[in-house]
Enzyme design. Structure first.
Site, PDB file in Angstrom:
ATOM      1  N   LYS A 112       6.557  24.530   6.888  1.00 54.96           N
ATOM      2  CA  LYS A 112       6.182  25.817   6.312  1.00 54.96           C
ATOM      3  C   LYS A 112       7.399  26.531   5.699  1.00 54.96           C
ATOM      4  O   LYS A 112       7.255  27.290   4.755  1.00 54.96           O
ATOM      5  CB  LYS A 112       5.554  26.724   7.374  1.00 54.96           C
ATOM      6  CG  LYS A 112       4.389  26.097   8.150  1.00 54.96           C
ATOM      7  CD  LYS A 112       3.070  26.469   7.602  1.00 54.96           C
ATOM      8  CE  LYS A 112       1.860  25.977   8.385  1.00 54.96           C
ATOM      9  NZ  LYS A 112       1.903  24.662   9.014  1.00 54.96           N
TER      10      LYS A 112
HETATM   11  C1  PLP Z   1       0.973  23.657   8.986  1.00 49.29           C
HETATM   12  C2  PLP Z   1       1.330  22.293   9.503  1.00 49.29           C
HETATM   13  C3  PLP Z   1       0.596  21.132   9.137  1.00 49.29           C
HETATM   14  C4  PLP Z   1      -0.642  21.204   8.280  1.00 49.29           C
HETATM   15  O1  PLP Z   1      -0.353  21.522   6.939  1.00 49.29           O
HETATM   16  P1  PLP Z   1      -1.539  22.052   5.990  1.00 49.29           P
HETATM   17  O2  PLP Z   1      -0.845  22.465   4.750  1.00 49.29           O
HETATM   18  O3  PLP Z   1      -2.202  23.178   6.714  1.00 49.29           O
HETATM   19  O4  PLP Z   1      -2.456  20.893   5.774  1.00 49.29           O
HETATM   20  C5  PLP Z   1       1.015  19.912   9.615  1.00 49.29           C
HETATM   21  N1  PLP Z   1       2.082  19.813  10.436  1.00 49.29           N
HETATM   22  C6  PLP Z   1       2.799  20.889  10.820  1.00 49.29           C
HETATM   23  C7  PLP Z   1       3.938  20.699  11.755  1.00 49.29           C
HETATM   24  C8  PLP Z   1       2.459  22.169  10.363  1.00 49.29           C
HETATM   25  O5  PLP Z   1       3.187  23.241  10.758  1.00 49.29           O
END
Ligand code: PLP
Length: 466
Positions: A112
């Site tokens: 993120k």
């Molecule tokens: C948010 C997240 C995901 C999922 O990503 P999306 O964009 O919601 O599909 C996968 N792995 C981790 C560690 C995350 O923080």
């Protein structure tokens, strides 16, 4: 560059307005009105650039006239300067034909940060140009809140208030939020569940007077700017492995469909992508859709990969809109049917088009632990549970002879209990977070009560206006 809503009942907007608005007024998601296209020569011209410069060039067509390229470059350089790896998004080879791309070298150790670090700076720039401020309000069960706080801490024109369910996040996740000592950051521990926190946030946004007064804004995963900021690392990986002369496969551990949608956007720009593999845990709605056109909601079950414990993947609407040839009325009807009936009616032709590009893959918790153990033994690679799902997906659905890249979305130290369960030892926190357990925490506590939370949000904002 202008953006339209997937539901067709909102005015077209430029990038800056889409950044600030998040969701369109008609409940739809913003998508580009016309898609930019990179030629093979355009891709070649990006080879060898440092990641922040590549990121600015790939985002530039989406930003359009809203921000000058020189400013965008400065924002990207600044956003990634604090990452713990000099390559920002290093590729690590696991075996012949299989790589992981590590997206977790940012301040909160999860992917993120890749988009949020850019977003916080974009907000500051766009708000300065308008001489405006916003109050970002969100609820989190863990990762999103910490990445948003890390990105907004100390920003001049943003106050951020994040609600978390008291005692229900992991200690690492809580401390990543509450140990940030910046005047514009407020954490509220709510005596309730994550759903209670989300309901409180929804109620704050539903209060039109408060929304106006405090200029409430959100940075959730449907914000187009987050998608745009996730496209460049797919480009970087493909270029390193031979694009545009050779195609690649990407495998992406998926929750809200934002990360894998960015890979699809890269393909839409003209990057040769042979296949996209969507990895799920036991919450496998996307796998069922891709296998048998069964997009039906079931109860969310907790797993070892909590950021993928999702049944309604909000960004899927953008793909659906494209699969329906940009027909906003049909997209809106399908979304309404999904919300009311719990099942998405996708026409067979649209589903087949999804199958041309996507494959789904599901891995339960026991197999996820097995995959972590296997990777550790076979190549000395320690994968977090989300990444392990992505790597298993890559192995299961690779295309013969095509290089495959699995996205590593979290640092293993973020999920020490699962790692310990799999391999019998706990991964240490990286140096930048080594003193996380000694840092003082700052947070307010609130009952699960709208008036109490509203007062805290207002106080947090007023503290910084003067
Ligand atoms: C948010 C997240 C995901 C999922 O990503 P999306 O964009 O919601 O599909 C996968 N792995 C981790 C560690 C995350 O923080």
């Amino acid at each position: 560059m202008r953006y339209i809503s997937t539901r067709g009942r909102a005015p077209a907007r430029d990038f800056a307005a889409v950044l600030l608005a998040g969701l369109a007024e008609d409940g739809g998601l913003f998508v580009p009105e016309a898609w930019p296209r990179f030629s093979p020569a355009d891709w070649r011209a990006l080879r060898g650039l440092a990641y922040p410069d590549l990121a600015a060039r790939v985002m530039a067509p989406f930003v359009g006239e809203a921000i000058p390229l020189a400013v965008l470059e400065r924002i990207c350089r600044d956003a990634y300067a604090g990452f713990a790896h000099p390559a920002v998004v290093p590729l690590v080879q696991l075996e012949t034909g299989l790589w992981v791309q590590e997206l977790f070298h940012g301040p909160t150790l999860a992917f993120k940060d890749m988009a949020m670090q850019v977003l916080g700076r974009l907000f500051d720039h766009v708000l300065a140009a308008r001489d405006a401020r916003v109050t970002i309000v969100g609820a989190t069960s863990g990762d999103t809140g910490s990445a948003a706080i890390a990105a907004c801490a100390g920003r001049a024109r943003v106050d951020i208030v994040i609600l978390h369910p008291e005692g229900r996040t992991s200690e690492v996740q809580r401390r990543q939020m509450t140990t940030v000592a910046a005047g514009n950051v407020t954490n509220i521990a709510v005596a309730g569940t994550f759903d209670d926190c989300q309901d409180l946030v929804k109620a704050l946004f539903a209060d039109a007077a408060l929304r106006e007064e405090l200029h409430l804004s959100a940075v959730n995963s449907i914000n187009w700017a987050r998608i745009a900021a996730q496209v460049p690392y797919y480009v970087a990986a493909a270029l390193a492995l031979g694009a545009p002369d050779r195609a690649v496969v990407f495998a992406v551990p998926t929750g809200n469909f934002g990360n894998v949608l960015a890979a699809w956007v890269a393909a839409r720009l003209g990057l040769p992508v042979a296949r996209l593999v969507v990895g799920s845990n036991r919450n496998d709605i996307l796998t069922r859709f891709l296998a048998a056109n069964d997009m039906s909601v079931r109860a969310v079950e907790p797993s070892l990969s909590p950021s993928m414990d999702i049944q309604v993947s909000s960004n899927f609407e953008r793909l659906l809109f494209a699969l329906m040839d940009g027909d906003a009325a049909r997209t809106a009807a399908a979304m309404t049917a999904f919300r009311t009936g719990g099942r998405m009616p996708v026409p067979a032709a649209a589903w087949r088009r999804a199958r041309d590009r996507f494959r789904g893959f599901r891995l339960d918790d026991a197999a996820t632990l097995g995959e972590i153990r296997r990777l550790d033994a076979a190549c000395g690679y320690l994968a977090d549970p989300h990444t392990a799902v992505g790597i298993a997906a890559a192995r299961a659905e690779a295309c013969a002879g095509v290089p495959t890249v699995a996205m590593a979305t979290a640092h293993p130290a973020k999920f020490p209990d699962a790692i310990a369960q799999a391999v019998g030892r706990r991964p240490p926190l990286p140096a930048a977070l080594a003193d996380l357990y000694e840092r003082p925490e700052h947070y307010a506590r609130a009952p699960n009560d709208l008036a109490a939370v509203k007062a805290l949000v207002r106080a947090a904002t007023q503290r910084n206006v003067a």
